[in-house]
Design an enzyme around this catalytic site. Structure first.
Site, PDB file in Angstrom:
ATOM      1  N   HIS A  24       0.845  -1.196   0.000  1.00  0.00           N
ATOM      2  CA  HIS A  24       0.000   0.000   0.000  1.00  0.00           C
ATOM      3  C   HIS A  24       0.884   1.251   0.000  1.00  0.00           C
ATOM      4  O   HIS A  24       0.643   2.186  -0.786  1.00  0.00           O
ATOM      5  CB  HIS A  24      -0.902  -0.009   1.240  1.00  0.00           C
ATOM      6  CG  HIS A  24      -1.699   1.250   1.428  1.00  0.00           C
ATOM      7  ND1 HIS A  24      -3.026   1.354   1.086  1.00  0.00           N
ATOM      8  CD2 HIS A  24      -1.343   2.469   1.937  1.00  0.00           C
ATOM      9  CE1 HIS A  24      -3.455   2.568   1.361  1.00  0.00           C
ATOM     10  NE2 HIS A  24      -2.458   3.267   1.890  1.00  0.00           N
ATOM     11  N   GLU A  25       1.894   1.259   0.849  1.00  0.00           N
ATOM     12  CA  GLU A  25       2.782   2.419   0.913  1.00  0.00           C
ATOM     13  C   GLU A  25       3.638   2.533  -0.344  1.00  0.00           C
ATOM     14  O   GLU A  25       3.977   3.644  -0.764  1.00  0.00           O
ATOM     15  CB  GLU A  25       3.653   2.347   2.169  1.00  0.00           C
ATOM     16  CG  GLU A  25       2.874   2.342   3.478  1.00  0.00           C
ATOM     17  CD  GLU A  25       1.892   3.492   3.598  1.00  0.00           C
ATOM     18  OE1 GLU A  25       2.172   4.577   3.048  1.00  0.00           O
ATOM     19  OE2 GLU A  25       0.846   3.310   4.243  1.00  0.00           O
ATOM     20  N   HIS A  28       1.964   4.607  -2.816  1.00  0.00           N
ATOM     21  CA  HIS A  28       2.180   6.054  -2.657  1.00  0.00           C
ATOM     22  C   HIS A  28       3.600   6.441  -3.086  1.00  0.00           C
ATOM     23  O   HIS A  28       3.809   7.489  -3.705  1.00  0.00           O
ATOM     24  CB  HIS A  28       1.991   6.475  -1.194  1.00  0.00           C
ATOM     25  CG  HIS A  28       0.597   6.313  -0.683  1.00  0.00           C
ATOM     26  ND1 HIS A  28      -0.502   6.826  -1.327  1.00  0.00           N
ATOM     27  CD2 HIS A  28       0.122   5.699   0.438  1.00  0.00           C
ATOM     28  CE1 HIS A  28      -1.595   6.538  -0.631  1.00  0.00           C
ATOM     29  NE2 HIS A  28      -1.249   5.858   0.439  1.00  0.00           N
TER      30      HIS A  28
END
Length: 447
Positions: A24-25, A28
């Protein structure tokens, strides 16, 4: 052995969730670097740093509390003219001070060359791409895992092979009034038993019609109550014929979820249908690629329903946790509850190993879809809150341009810090409630 399997199930899901958070990170991180924003940290967890290593301009590491993660980018908040001079004293002075301190902290992190590498100077669409990168990574993981689940393992489907054949018919009233579960001489023989059917037989033809599915066969049985019809079945590779007379009896009405329906008083809802007294085998049937996206869409719709009704769901969890009320098995749960479910699934040695692994894969897939939906909520500090802020800024600038007004500049997200802190407190409270409920009154799949 059971304890070891329980631990392995918990570890499987724990590692799956940890990897999902890390990716998920990454969702980003990659677009942020692609758009030349300076990323100072990529961290998994919160609290004190346990391990880290700097590569280039970014520090990569792990924190002590593995409850999430973050990517730190410079210039999240734009400068504000109100920060010059003394902060105005008013009823909102404390909130203004919070915003001022947050902007100052952002300014202190800037180094020479950061002037055009700050987050707030990016075009709106690039900021949205960065903030949606995390949730869409979870959507991608969930979709891939559902593809593995459906195409690799398959889904459980009821076959026309008999798993059990009841010797007699025990009515719903008998079960409710006396708790009877064993046959007596006074109970009539079940039609399938009287027709000579045995577990392992596969029904191929019913009343002259070729049987293609259990659902189809069940419908024909219900409609044939009181009529004697021919039936063909296969046993040990040999086809055999018999006749059967479905009995008209009251049976519980089963919902789409496979559970018997009850009325407002908790009594089973029944109706009179044809009944032969058998149970069917279930087997995993692999699905085509075309089944993946509909399955993902159905799960997303179910999760969205839970999120929309989250306040009421949390009230229900609290009532169950602090009273004798039962816990809703379809309600929200914490990572503790998810881990416990994983352990339960893994420790069921009577279930084939492939089925247990499939269930664990499905569990991790569902967690990722839940992370996708939850992070889209348009409230800070969630990703959806940053997206909402960027969209609001874009709308303000379009309106200003349309009416030939001065550009209002970037939207000051620092002003939303009070909302951010309030939401963070609510999220922590929700997490604490769910963890407590998962400890004192956990959801169990096998009770």
């Amino acid at each position: 052995m059971t304890i070891l399997l329980f631990i392995l199930g918990v570890l499987f899901v724990a590692i799956g969730i940890a990897v999902s958070i890390a990716l998920h990170e990454v969702g980003h991180l990659l677009p942020a670097k692609a758009f030349k924003v300076r990323v100072t940290q990529y961290m998994i967890g919160f609290g004190p740093t346990v391990f880290s290593r700097t590569r280039g301009e970014t520090e990569y590491g792990f924190k002590a509390l593995p409850l999430g993660g973050y990517v730190s980018m410079v210039g999240m908040f734009p400068p504000n003219k109100e920060d010059e001079g003394e902060v105005r004293r008013s009823s909102t002075g404390m909130f203004q001070q919070l915003a001022t301190e947050a902007r100052q902290a952002e300014t202190d992190r800037l180094v020479e060359g950061d002037e055009d590498r700050v987050f707030y100077k990016l075009p709106v669409y690039k900021r949205i791409i960065i903030m949606l990168g995390g949730p869409f990574m979870n959507l991608l993981i969930g979709t891939v895992l559902f593809a593995v689940l459906l195409m690799g393992f398959g889904t459980a489907q009821t076959t026309t092979t008999l798993a059990e054949v009841n010797k007699c018919v025990i009515t719903a009233e008998q079960q409710a009034d006396t708790g009877q579960t064993e046959c007596t001489e006074a109970d009539p023989a079940a039609p399938a038993y009287a027709a000579g059917l045995l577990p392992g037989d596969t029904i191929t033809v019913f009343d002259g019609k070729q049987v293609s599915s259990w659902e189809e066969l069940s419908g024909w049985i219900r409609e044939a109550a009181g009529r004697t019809v021919p039936l063909t079945y296969e046993r040990d590779g040999v086809e055999r014929q018999t006749s059967i007379t479905p009995l008209l009896t009251e049976r519980p009405v089963v919902g789409d979820d496979g559970a018997a329906q009850t009325d407002d008083d908790g009594n089973y809802v029944t109706r009179e249908v044809g009944f032969i007294g058998v149970g069917a085998e279930q087997t995993l049937v692999r699905q085509s690629a075309g089944a993946v996206l509909p399955a993902v869409g159905e799960n997303l719709a179910n999760i969205a329903g839970v999120v929309v009704n989250l306040p009421q769901r949390l009230v229900d969890v609290a009532q169950a946790a602090f009273s004798s009320e039962p816990r809703d098995p379809n309600g929200p749960m914490s990572v503790v509850g998810v881990g416990r479910i994983a352990g339960e699934i893994s420790s069921q040695e009577v279930i084939p190993a492939a089925d247990r692994v499939a269930s664990l894969v499905g569990l991790v897939a569902s967690v990722n879809l839940a992370l996708f939906v939850f992070n889209l909520i348009p409230l800070l500090p969630l990703d959806g809150g940053h997206v909402a802020g960027a969209l609001w800024e874009g709308l303000r600038r379009r309106v200003a341009k349309l009416f030939h007004r001065p550009d209002p500049g970037p939207f000051d997200m620092a002003k939303m810090l009070p909302v951010t802190y309030a939401v963070a407190v609510l999220l922590m409270g929700m997490g604490a409630l769910l963890i407590y409920a998962d400890i004192v009154k956990p959801v169990s799949l096998f009770n």
